[in-house]
Design a protein around this motif. Structure first.
Motif, PDB file in Angstrom:
ATOM      1  N   MET A   1       0.830  -1.204   0.000  1.00  0.00           N
ATOM      2  CA  MET A   1       0.000   0.000   0.000  1.00  0.00           C
ATOM      3  C   MET A   1       0.868   1.259   0.000  1.00  0.00           C
ATOM      4  O   MET A   1       0.793   2.079  -0.892  1.00  0.00           O
ATOM      5  N   TYR A   2       1.699   1.420   1.022  1.00  0.00           N
ATOM      6  CA  TYR A   2       2.594   2.578   1.083  1.00  0.00           C
ATOM      7  C   TYR A   2       3.737   2.315   2.053  1.00  0.00           C
ATOM      8  O   TYR A   2       3.683   1.424   2.898  1.00  0.00           O
ATOM      9  N   GLN A   3       4.795   3.115   1.891  1.00  0.00           N
ATOM     10  CA  GLN A   3       5.983   3.026   2.734  1.00  0.00           C
ATOM     11  C   GLN A   3       6.090   4.300   3.553  1.00  0.00           C
ATOM     12  O   GLN A   3       5.991   5.407   3.011  1.00  0.00           O
ATOM     13  N   PHE A   4       6.281   4.155   4.852  1.00  0.00           N
ATOM     14  CA  PHE A   4       6.335   5.329   5.722  1.00  0.00           C
ATOM     15  C   PHE A   4       7.576   5.278   6.623  1.00  0.00           C
ATOM     16  O   PHE A   4       8.012   4.214   7.050  1.00  0.00           O
ATOM     17  N   PRO A   5       8.174   6.439   6.898  1.00  0.00           N
ATOM     18  CA  PRO A   5       9.424   6.506   7.664  1.00  0.00           C
ATOM     19  C   PRO A   5       9.168   6.677   9.157  1.00  0.00           C
ATOM     20  O   PRO A   5       8.042   6.950   9.594  1.00  0.00           O
ATOM     21  N   GLU A   6      10.230   6.562   9.920  1.00  0.00           N
ATOM     22  CA  GLU A   6      10.145   6.850  11.349  1.00  0.00           C
ATOM     23  C   GLU A   6      10.165   8.351  11.617  1.00  0.00           C
ATOM     24  O   GLU A   6       9.655   8.814  12.633  1.00  0.00           O
ATOM     25  N   GLN A   7      10.732   9.121  10.683  1.00  0.00           N
ATOM     26  CA  GLN A   7      10.883  10.552  10.899  1.00  0.00           C
ATOM     27  C   GLN A   7       9.536  11.271  10.853  1.00  0.00           C
ATOM     28  O   GLN A   7       8.724  11.042   9.959  1.00  0.00           O
ATOM     29  N   THR A   8       9.346  12.151  11.817  1.00  0.00           N
ATOM     30  CA  THR A   8       8.146  12.988  11.844  1.00  0.00           C
ATOM     31  C   THR A   8       8.217  14.028  10.736  1.00  0.00           C
ATOM     32  O   THR A   8       9.282  14.588  10.453  1.00  0.00           O
ATOM     33  N   ALA A   9       7.083  14.292  10.101  1.00  0.00           N
ATOM     34  CA  ALA A   9       7.026  15.294   9.035  1.00  0.00           C
ATOM     35  C   ALA A   9       6.859  16.684   9.632  1.00  0.00           C
ATOM     36  O   ALA A   9       6.110  16.875  10.597  1.00  0.00           O
ATOM     37  N   TYR A  10       7.556  17.661   9.045  1.00  0.00           N
ATOM     38  CA  TYR A  10       7.407  19.052   9.457  1.00  0.00           C
ATOM     39  C   TYR A  10       6.170  19.647   8.786  1.00  0.00           C
ATOM     40  O   TYR A  10       5.723  19.188   7.738  1.00  0.00           O
ATOM     41  N   GLU A  11       5.662  20.735   9.385  1.00  0.00           N
ATOM     42  CA  GLU A  11       4.445  21.355   8.868  1.00  0.00           C
ATOM     43  C   GLU A  11       4.609  21.810   7.422  1.00  0.00           C
ATOM     44  O   GLU A  11       3.708  21.624   6.594  1.00  0.00           O
ATOM     45  N   GLU A  12       5.766  22.396   7.095  1.00  0.00           N
ATOM     46  CA  GLU A  12       5.971  22.870   5.731  1.00  0.00           C
ATOM     47  C   GLU A  12       6.025  21.710   4.735  1.00  0.00           C
ATOM     48  O   GLU A  12       5.614  21.853   3.577  1.00  0.00           O
ATOM     49  N   GLU A  13       6.507  20.545   5.171  1.00  0.00           N
ATOM     50  CA  GLU A  13       6.513  19.362   4.301  1.00  0.00           C
ATOM     51  C   GLU A  13       5.083  18.869   4.051  1.00  0.00           C
ATOM     52  O   GLU A  13       4.751  18.458   2.929  1.00  0.00           O
ATOM     53  N   ILE A  14       4.265  18.920   5.076  1.00  0.00           N
ATOM     54  CA  ILE A  14       2.869  18.493   4.938  1.00  0.00           C
ATOM     55  C   ILE A  14       2.119  19.430   4.006  1.00  0.00           C
ATOM     56  O   ILE A  14       1.344  18.987   3.147  1.00  0.00           O
ATOM     57  N   ILE A  15       2.341  20.731   4.145  1.00  0.00           N
ATOM     58  CA  ILE A  15       1.691  21.707   3.266  1.00  0.00           C
ATOM     59  C   ILE A  15       2.082  21.464   1.811  1.00  0.00           C
ATOM     60  O   ILE A  15       1.236  21.464   0.910  1.00  0.00           O
ATOM     61  N   ALA A  16       3.372  21.240   1.574  1.00  0.00           N
ATOM     62  CA  ALA A  16       3.845  20.984   0.205  1.00  0.00           C
ATOM     63  C   ALA A  16       3.269  19.684  -0.336  1.00  0.00           C
ATOM     64  O   ALA A  16       2.884  19.598  -1.521  1.00  0.00           O
ATOM     65  N   ALA A  17       3.176  18.659   0.495  1.00  0.00           N
ATOM     66  CA  ALA A  17       2.619  17.374   0.063  1.00  0.00           C
ATOM     67  C   ALA A  17       1.138  17.505  -0.268  1.00  0.00           C
ATOM     68  O   ALA A  17       0.639  16.879  -1.210  1.00  0.00           O
ATOM     69  N   ASN A  18       0.428  18.315   0.494  1.00  0.00           N
ATOM     70  CA  ASN A  18      -0.990  18.552   0.228  1.00  0.00           C
ATOM     71  C   ASN A  18      -1.187  19.224  -1.131  1.00  0.00           C
ATOM     72  O   ASN A  18      -2.066  18.839  -1.907  1.00  0.00           O
TER      73      ASN A  18
END
Length: 267
Positions: free
Chosen positions: A159-176
């Motif tokens: 389905m998907y691969q996810f890391p241990e690292q927490t995402a920063y807010e600016e990364e989430i905004i860019a991903a959105n």
């Protein structure tokens, strides 16, 4: 999104909240498809979820994480690389999930993936099948991150691969923005909706609706049929203008395979 925890909640509370969320909302990308990149502030998300009977990962999981924090859970956002249906294409981290820490263990929480979880999945059980009603999932460990898999036709589909690292807010905004606007994102130019009800997962991909009880896919031939399908099966009531706009996108993009077709070729 800043919230103040009010209580310390239990694992039972986490399961109850997660399943209540996946019962209440369907996964669909209608807001993103019709209106562009969804706003992620609390009022905007809440309004969009009510308007479209659900949303996609950045809407559903951002708001769900806020609900968890209000309930007293310690959780962190993570950006996953979608592997399902990707083939050999290079993908970037774009799917938003949460990892929740409760009762000395970690759980993957995801209320916003079309073929995803019904309730939390324990992360430390690597390689172990974990049943969720008629579905089975497992976590496998890979270099660079863990992978969520769904059991289909006797095999396992990534389905998907996810890391241990927490995402920063600016990364989430860019991903959105990427997920909702980029031509390289599937959900930016395809209509998708799914809902798990009564032991089966209903799915709509562009103009093809499929319900396991009914057997094969039904082709929707007009905006009116699309509007009726969304209302009857996903709790979404579109205006005439919205239905016409959604149908134009769906009809244009209908060369893509349905979720079941992708799964059958992946196992």
């Amino acid at each position: 999104m800043e919230v103040t925890p009010k209580t310390r909640s239990s694992l039972r509370d986490l399961y109850r909240l997660h399943r209540a969320w996946t019962r209440k909302y369907s996964f669909n990308n209608l807001n993103a498809l019709l209106n562009g990149a969804p706003g992620l502030c609390p009022g905007t998300i809440s309004s969009a979820l009510r308007r479209y009977g659900g949303g996609y990962c950045h809407e559903l999981n951002t708001w769900f994480r806020a609900e968890l924090e209000i309930a007293g859970f310690k959780c962190s956002p993570h950006l996953a690389i979608v592997l399902y249906g990707a083939g050999n294409a290079t993908q970037r981290p774009s799917h938003l999930v949460s990892i929740v820490h409760v009762e000395d263990a970690e759980y993957l929480c995801d209320t916003g993936f079309g073929l995803g979880l019904l309730w939390p999945l324990r992360l430390e059980r690597i390689g172990v099948s974990q049943s969720q009603h008629t579905l089975s999932f497992r976590i496998v460990g890979e270099e660079g991150g863990r992978i969520l898999q769904l059991r289909v036709n006797g095999g396992w589909c990534d389905m998907y691969q996810f890391p241990e690292q927490t995402a920063y807010e600016e990364e989430i905004i860019a991903a959105n923005v990427f997920s909702s606007m980029s031509p390289d994102s599937f959900v930016s130019s395809n209509l998708v909706a799914t809902r798990y009800v009564g032991g089966r997962r209903k799915s709509l991909v562009n103009t093809r609706y499929q319900d396991p009880v009914c057997g094969g896919a039904v082709r929707l031939e007009s905006a009116g049929q699309l509007s009726h399908c969304l209302a009857q099966n996903f709790g979404v009531n579109l205006t005439t203008k919205e239905a016409l706009a959604a149908f134009r996108v769906a009809a244009k993009a209908d060369r893509y395979p349905s979720p079941n077709e992708i799964l059958q070729t992946s196992t």
